[in-house]
Design a protein around this motif. Sequence first.
Motif, PDB file in Angstrom:
ATOM      1  N   GLU A 205      62.919 -26.067  11.714  1.00  0.00           N
ATOM      2  CA  GLU A 205      62.575 -26.571  12.849  1.00  0.00           C
ATOM      3  C   GLU A 205      63.663 -27.448  13.546  1.00  0.00           C
ATOM      4  O   GLU A 205      64.064 -28.143  13.280  1.00  0.00           O
ATOM      5  CB  GLU A 205      60.956 -27.236  12.780  1.00  0.00           C
ATOM      6  CG  GLU A 205      60.505 -26.327  11.874  1.00  0.00           C
ATOM      7  CD  GLU A 205      59.460 -25.337  12.687  1.00  0.00           C
ATOM      8  OE1 GLU A 205      59.597 -25.223  14.066  1.00  0.00           O
ATOM      9  OE2 GLU A 205      59.242 -24.109  12.240  1.00  0.00           O
ATOM     10  N   LEU A 206      63.402 -27.296  15.218  1.00  0.00           N
ATOM     11  CA  LEU A 206      65.138 -28.409  15.596  1.00  0.00           C
ATOM     12  C   LEU A 206      63.249 -28.527  16.660  1.00  0.00           C
ATOM     13  O   LEU A 206      62.662 -28.112  17.326  1.00  0.00           O
ATOM     14  CB  LEU A 206      65.349 -26.254  17.242  1.00  0.00           C
ATOM     15  CG  LEU A 206      65.732 -25.864  16.171  1.00  0.00           C
ATOM     16  CD1 LEU A 206      66.662 -24.995  16.861  1.00  0.00           C
ATOM     17  CD2 LEU A 206      67.350 -26.592  15.090  1.00  0.00           C
ATOM     18  N   VAL A 207      64.272 -30.379  16.740  1.00  0.00           N
ATOM     19  CA  VAL A 207      63.061 -30.937  17.441  1.00  0.00           C
ATOM     20  C   VAL A 207      64.744 -31.667  18.233  1.00  0.00           C
ATOM     21  O   VAL A 207      65.317 -32.441  17.984  1.00  0.00           O
ATOM     22  CB  VAL A 207      62.231 -32.113  17.164  1.00  0.00           C
ATOM     23  CG1 VAL A 207      61.952 -32.997  18.060  1.00  0.00           C
ATOM     24  CG2 VAL A 207      61.462 -31.281  16.591  1.00  0.00           C
ATOM     25  N   PHE A 208      64.233 -31.005  19.553  1.00  0.00           N
ATOM     26  CA  PHE A 208      65.377 -31.579  20.655  1.00  0.00           C
ATOM     27  C   PHE A 208      64.800 -33.449  21.619  1.00  0.00           C
ATOM     28  O   PHE A 208      63.525 -33.154  22.158  1.00  0.00           O
ATOM     29  CB  PHE A 208      65.530 -30.954  22.122  1.00  0.00           C
ATOM     30  CG  PHE A 208      66.573 -29.656  20.522  1.00  0.00           C
ATOM     31  CD1 PHE A 208      67.738 -29.980  20.502  1.00  0.00           C
ATOM     32  CD2 PHE A 208      65.338 -28.509  20.768  1.00  0.00           C
ATOM     33  CE1 PHE A 208      68.537 -28.777  20.574  1.00  0.00           C
ATOM     34  CE2 PHE A 208      66.960 -27.959  20.891  1.00  0.00           C
ATOM     35  CZ  PHE A 208      67.573 -27.881  19.587  1.00  0.00           C
ATOM     36  N   ILE A 209      65.533 -34.131  21.580  1.00  0.00           N
ATOM     37  CA  ILE A 209      64.751 -35.529  21.568  1.00  0.00           C
ATOM     38  C   ILE A 209      65.786 -35.963  22.651  1.00  0.00           C
ATOM     39  O   ILE A 209      66.779 -36.418  23.051  1.00  0.00           O
ATOM     40  CB  ILE A 209      65.201 -36.896  20.707  1.00  0.00           C
ATOM     41  CG1 ILE A 209      64.706 -36.768  19.170  1.00  0.00           C
ATOM     42  CG2 ILE A 209      64.469 -37.969  21.053  1.00  0.00           C
ATOM     43  CD1 ILE A 209      62.707 -36.279  19.421  1.00  0.00           C
TER      44      ILE A 209
END
Length: 247
Positions: A205-209
């Motif tokens: 899963e990719l999460v961009f902050i």
Amino acid sequence: MQSDRAAKTPRHVAIIMDGNGRWANARGLPRTAGHRAGVERVREAVRTAHEAKIEFLTLFAFSSENWNRPKQEVSDLMGILRFFIHKDLAELHRENVRVRVIGCRETVQSDIRKLLDEAEERTRENTGVTLIIAFNYGARDELVRAVRTIAEAVSAGNLDPASIDEHTVSDTVDTAGIPDPDLVIRTSGEQRLSNFLLWQAAYSELVFIPCLWPDFDRKAFYEALNEYAHRDRRFGTVSAPDIAVGS
């Protein structure tokens, strides 16, 4: 905060620590100041991983492409790495953290290589969070090295080409023995992997902050974990509700 995520805690979190230079530039500081501020966030990320019961934490510390940066910046980064290991290794050891390093070490300065080897050896028996430092690392280089190793095994008659499968590759890349990351976080708002764990992140899963790495604190880490907790990981399958709707 942990209760918000119930039991959906990723076993392995990988972070692309991006934005140190922009953080420093926004404050009229030299880029080195951003890298130094980022080191404190490394310490906090390790503490948060322990608190959240994350087993593996991989940090993209220095890519194989980073050597193309200005010589002074590279020199400063090497100095920060030396300082971090000298200063923090004893504390990491006391906290039961195991250190592993991935990336190509052959072309790294001998004193840096010795420090990396020492960090791994000293913490080898620790059973807490495994901190994986990606140093002089590039995923394409990693895959080339893995393919070369497999080809050499075939050439030597030690491996049947017909038996090569995904497990063969996974057992040959730098992260052999480490589970693939469940969650990859990138700070600074950029939305790309930048040659990081291309094989291992196939189902991550990719999460961009949006915040820059020196601003990535405990709260931001938990926000990313909460985002992960709400994802439906199906690995190419169909969830039960979808089956019911489509039937």
